[in-house]
Design a protein around this motif. Structure first.
Motif, PDB file in Angstrom:
ATOM      1  N   GLY A  23       0.819  -1.206   0.000  1.00  0.00           N
ATOM      2  CA  GLY A  23       0.000   0.000   0.000  1.00  0.00           C
ATOM      3  C   GLY A  23       0.855   1.259   0.000  1.00  0.00           C
ATOM      4  O   GLY A  23       1.967   1.282   0.525  1.00  0.00           O
ATOM      5  N   GLU A  24       0.316   2.328  -0.590  1.00  0.00           N
ATOM      6  CA  GLU A  24       1.044   3.590  -0.650  1.00  0.00           C
ATOM      7  C   GLU A  24       1.096   4.249   0.721  1.00  0.00           C
ATOM      8  O   GLU A  24       0.207   4.059   1.551  1.00  0.00           O
ATOM      9  CB  GLU A  24       0.383   4.519  -1.658  1.00  0.00           C
ATOM     10  CG  GLU A  24       0.445   4.001  -3.088  1.00  0.00           C
ATOM     11  CD  GLU A  24      -0.343   4.874  -4.040  1.00  0.00           C
ATOM     12  OE1 GLU A  24      -1.588   4.936  -3.910  1.00  0.00           O
ATOM     13  OE2 GLU A  24       0.284   5.492  -4.919  1.00  0.00           O
ATOM     14  N   ILE A  25       2.136   5.045   0.942  1.00  0.00           N
ATOM     15  CA  ILE A  25       2.375   5.648   2.247  1.00  0.00           C
ATOM     16  C   ILE A  25       1.190   6.489   2.703  1.00  0.00           C
ATOM     17  O   ILE A  25       0.689   6.347   3.819  1.00  0.00           O
ATOM     18  CB  ILE A  25       3.656   6.508   2.219  1.00  0.00           C
ATOM     19  CG1 ILE A  25       4.860   5.667   1.796  1.00  0.00           C
ATOM     20  CG2 ILE A  25       3.884   7.143   3.584  1.00  0.00           C
ATOM     21  CD1 ILE A  25       5.165   4.521   2.705  1.00  0.00           C
ATOM     22  N   TYR A  26       0.717   7.363   1.822  1.00  0.00           N
ATOM     23  CA  TYR A  26      -0.351   8.270   2.236  1.00  0.00           C
ATOM     24  C   TYR A  26      -1.647   7.525   2.503  1.00  0.00           C
ATOM     25  O   TYR A  26      -2.448   7.935   3.357  1.00  0.00           O
ATOM     26  CB  TYR A  26      -0.555   9.364   1.192  1.00  0.00           C
ATOM     27  CG  TYR A  26      -1.358   8.963  -0.022  1.00  0.00           C
ATOM     28  CD1 TYR A  26      -2.721   9.249  -0.111  1.00  0.00           C
ATOM     29  CD2 TYR A  26      -0.748   8.291  -1.077  1.00  0.00           C
ATOM     30  CE1 TYR A  26      -3.450   8.879  -1.222  1.00  0.00           C
ATOM     31  CE2 TYR A  26      -1.481   7.919  -2.191  1.00  0.00           C
ATOM     32  CZ  TYR A  26      -2.825   8.221  -2.264  1.00  0.00           C
ATOM     33  OH  TYR A  26      -3.540   7.841  -3.360  1.00  0.00           O
ATOM     34  N   ARG A  27      -1.874   6.418   1.813  1.00  0.00           N
ATOM     35  CA  ARG A  27      -3.081   5.625   2.058  1.00  0.00           C
ATOM     36  C   ARG A  27      -3.000   4.912   3.405  1.00  0.00           C
ATOM     37  O   ARG A  27      -3.990   4.806   4.124  1.00  0.00           O
ATOM     38  CB  ARG A  27      -3.283   4.607   0.933  1.00  0.00           C
ATOM     39  CG  ARG A  27      -3.639   5.225  -0.403  1.00  0.00           C
ATOM     40  CD  ARG A  27      -4.017   4.164  -1.424  1.00  0.00           C
ATOM     41  NE  ARG A  27      -4.293   4.760  -2.723  1.00  0.00           N
ATOM     42  CZ  ARG A  27      -5.467   5.275  -3.080  1.00  0.00           C
ATOM     43  NH1 ARG A  27      -6.462   5.279  -2.211  1.00  0.00           N
ATOM     44  NH2 ARG A  27      -5.640   5.794  -4.278  1.00  0.00           N
ATOM     45  N   VAL A  28      -1.819   4.408   3.727  1.00  0.00           N
ATOM     46  CA  VAL A  28      -1.641   3.744   5.018  1.00  0.00           C
ATOM     47  C   VAL A  28      -1.867   4.733   6.156  1.00  0.00           C
ATOM     48  O   VAL A  28      -2.592   4.447   7.125  1.00  0.00           O
ATOM     49  CB  VAL A  28      -0.232   3.130   5.107  1.00  0.00           C
ATOM     50  CG1 VAL A  28      -0.004   2.528   6.502  1.00  0.00           C
ATOM     51  CG2 VAL A  28      -0.031   2.059   4.040  1.00  0.00           C
ATOM     52  N   GLU A  29      -1.262   5.898   6.038  1.00  0.00           N
ATOM     53  CA  GLU A  29      -1.421   6.911   7.080  1.00  0.00           C
ATOM     54  C   GLU A  29      -2.870   7.372   7.193  1.00  0.00           C
ATOM     55  O   GLU A  29      -3.404   7.512   8.306  1.00  0.00           O
ATOM     56  CB  GLU A  29      -0.508   8.096   6.760  1.00  0.00           C
ATOM     57  CG  GLU A  29      -0.444   9.146   7.849  1.00  0.00           C
ATOM     58  CD  GLU A  29       0.636  10.163   7.589  1.00  0.00           C
ATOM     59  OE1 GLU A  29       0.300  11.372   7.517  1.00  0.00           O
ATOM     60  OE2 GLU A  29       1.814   9.769   7.456  1.00  0.00           O
ATOM     61  N   ASP A  30      -3.512   7.585   6.059  1.00  0.00           N
ATOM     62  CA  ASP A  30      -4.906   8.022   6.058  1.00  0.00           C
ATOM     63  C   ASP A  30      -5.814   6.956   6.670  1.00  0.00           C
ATOM     64  O   ASP A  30      -6.756   7.285   7.409  1.00  0.00           O
ATOM     65  CB  ASP A  30      -5.337   8.329   4.622  1.00  0.00           C
ATOM     66  CG  ASP A  30      -6.679   9.046   4.570  1.00  0.00           C
ATOM     67  OD1 ASP A  30      -6.795  10.125   5.160  1.00  0.00           O
ATOM     68  OD2 ASP A  30      -7.612   8.503   3.942  1.00  0.00           O
ATOM     69  N   THR A  31      -5.537   5.690   6.397  1.00  0.00           N
ATOM     70  CA  THR A  31      -6.346   4.604   6.952  1.00  0.00           C
ATOM     71  C   THR A  31      -6.236   4.556   8.468  1.00  0.00           C
ATOM     72  O   THR A  31      -7.251   4.433   9.182  1.00  0.00           O
ATOM     73  CB  THR A  31      -5.897   3.253   6.354  1.00  0.00           C
ATOM     74  OG1 THR A  31      -6.115   3.267   4.940  1.00  0.00           O
ATOM     75  CG2 THR A  31      -6.670   2.103   6.970  1.00  0.00           C
ATOM     76  N   ILE A  32      -5.028   4.672   8.984  1.00  0.00           N
ATOM     77  CA  ILE A  32      -4.833   4.641  10.437  1.00  0.00           C
ATOM     78  C   ILE A  32      -5.543   5.823  11.100  1.00  0.00           C
ATOM     79  O   ILE A  32      -6.205   5.668  12.150  1.00  0.00           O
ATOM     80  CB  ILE A  32      -3.326   4.650  10.773  1.00  0.00           C
ATOM     81  CG1 ILE A  32      -2.648   3.390  10.238  1.00  0.00           C
ATOM     82  CG2 ILE A  32      -3.112   4.752  12.282  1.00  0.00           C
ATOM     83  CD1 ILE A  32      -1.143   3.364  10.433  1.00  0.00           C
ATOM     84  N   LEU A  33      -5.444   6.990  10.510  1.00  0.00           N
ATOM     85  CA  LEU A  33      -6.089   8.180  11.081  1.00  0.00           C
ATOM     86  C   LEU A  33      -7.604   8.025  11.109  1.00  0.00           C
ATOM     87  O   LEU A  33      -8.258   8.378  12.104  1.00  0.00           O
ATOM     88  CB  LEU A  33      -5.704   9.419  10.267  1.00  0.00           C
ATOM     89  CG  LEU A  33      -4.230   9.851  10.334  1.00  0.00           C
ATOM     90  CD1 LEU A  33      -3.988  11.023   9.390  1.00  0.00           C
ATOM     91  CD2 LEU A  33      -3.839  10.221  11.756  1.00  0.00           C
ATOM     92  N   HIS A  34      -8.172   7.490  10.029  1.00  0.00           N
ATOM     93  CA  HIS A  34      -9.624   7.314   9.984  1.00  0.00           C
ATOM     94  C   HIS A  34     -10.097   6.293  11.027  1.00  0.00           C
ATOM     95  O   HIS A  34     -11.162   6.461  11.628  1.00  0.00           O
ATOM     96  CB  HIS A  34     -10.051   6.863   8.588  1.00  0.00           C
ATOM     97  CG  HIS A  34     -10.244   8.003   7.636  1.00  0.00           C
ATOM     98  ND1 HIS A  34      -9.198   8.570   6.946  1.00  0.00           N
ATOM     99  CD2 HIS A  34     -11.356   8.680   7.264  1.00  0.00           C
ATOM    100  CE1 HIS A  34      -9.648   9.545   6.183  1.00  0.00           C
ATOM    101  NE2 HIS A  34     -10.961   9.645   6.361  1.00  0.00           N
ATOM    102  N   ILE A  35      -9.307   5.236  11.245  1.00  0.00           N
ATOM    103  CA  ILE A  35      -9.696   4.221  12.225  1.00  0.00           C
ATOM    104  C   ILE A  35      -9.658   4.790  13.636  1.00  0.00           C
ATOM    105  O   ILE A  35     -10.572   4.580  14.440  1.00  0.00           O
ATOM    106  CB  ILE A  35      -8.770   2.995  12.101  1.00  0.00           C
ATOM    107  CG1 ILE A  35      -9.024   2.280  10.772  1.00  0.00           C
ATOM    108  CG2 ILE A  35      -8.992   2.026  13.260  1.00  0.00           C
ATOM    109  CD1 ILE A  35      -8.060   1.170  10.480  1.00  0.00           C
TER     110      ILE A  35
END
Length: 259
Positions: A23-35
């Protein structure tokens, strides 16, 4: 309501699987923040690199916690990425509790890769197609298919033994070049350069190079530099494998192969 440590652990674990699967870096970070936001964590910080995750929650409260996770660079697994994305959507929509999220996460981790035979066959088909695209004839495409099939066999064997990716690339590119030269020495009417070009495509660091450019344009300079270095080293290993065999062939036969 689950405590902040369990929620943070869940979010980082989901990010770990996503990052480990390509997964791309920004997607991983965005996913963690949303959770974290979906489960009611108000104070949090998340920093994701191409090979690591740093996260903290409730820093100003008594239940403050932080997690540092090392994530080695791995192969892309689109099935896991799709499953994790669906899980994160359900969590963000409030349709999944923490316990249910853990169960679904374990199911995502258990998604298998394709069987070795399917991987070898698909690799061979891809090599044959690329050989044709670059000007190879049907006979060249046929031999590219065979070389691609055995290349994937070699990669799977070396991966099972924990061989370095760089050594695998050197050995793989050397195998392809030596095999194509052997076909020419046998007197077969093949285009040696087209066979090598088509068969070597599975080794090329296309995803790493594309990801590095995406990270650099997104301002993630450290992650972009890591992926760019990985791509350059991979390309160097491929060139080393091909070059060594070509030089050895020239020294042993007194000439080079001409199309």
């Amino acid at each position: 309501m689950s405590d902040s440590k369990e929620i943070l652990t869940l979010a980082v674990e989901i990010g770990d699987v996503l990052l480990r699967s390509g997964g791309e870096i920004y997607r991983v970070e965005d996913t963690i923040l949303h959770i974290l936001d979906a489960f009611g964590i108000e104070e949090y910080d998340v920093y994701v690199l191409s090979n690591g995750i740093f996260a903290s929650a409730n820093e100003q409260k008594a239940d403050a916690c932080s997690i540092v996770r090392h994530v080695p660079l791995g192969d892309v697994h689109l099935g896991k990425i799709a499953a994790i994305n669906q899980l994160s959507r359900e969590i963000s929509a409030g349709e999944c509790s923490v316990d249910e999220a853990w169960k679904q996460l374990n199911a995502c981790k258990a998604i298998p890769v394709q069987s070795p035979f399917v991987q070898k066959t698909c690799c061979g088909i891809g090599c044959a197609c690329f050989c044709s695209i670059f000007g190879g004839r049907p006979l060249d495409a046929f031999f590219s298919f065979l070389l691609g099939f055995f290349l994937q066999f070699l990669r799977l064997r070396q991966q099972a033994h924990g061989t370095s990716k760089f050594l695998t690339n050197i050995a793989g590119s050397a195998f392809l070049t030596a095999s194509s030269l052997a076909l020419v020495r046998m007197g077969l009417p093949v285009l040696q350069d087209k066979i090598v070009i088509g068969s070597i495509v599975p080794l090329l660091p296309g995803i790493a190079l594309t990801t590095s450019i995406r990270d650099l344009f997104g301002g993630d300079y450290l992650s972009g530099a890591i992926h760019l270095l990985d791509a350059l080293l991979t390309a160097m290993c491929i060139a080393l494998g091909v070059g060594m065999v070509m030089i050895l062939y020239r020294d042993l036969t007194g000439g080079v192969v001409l199309p």
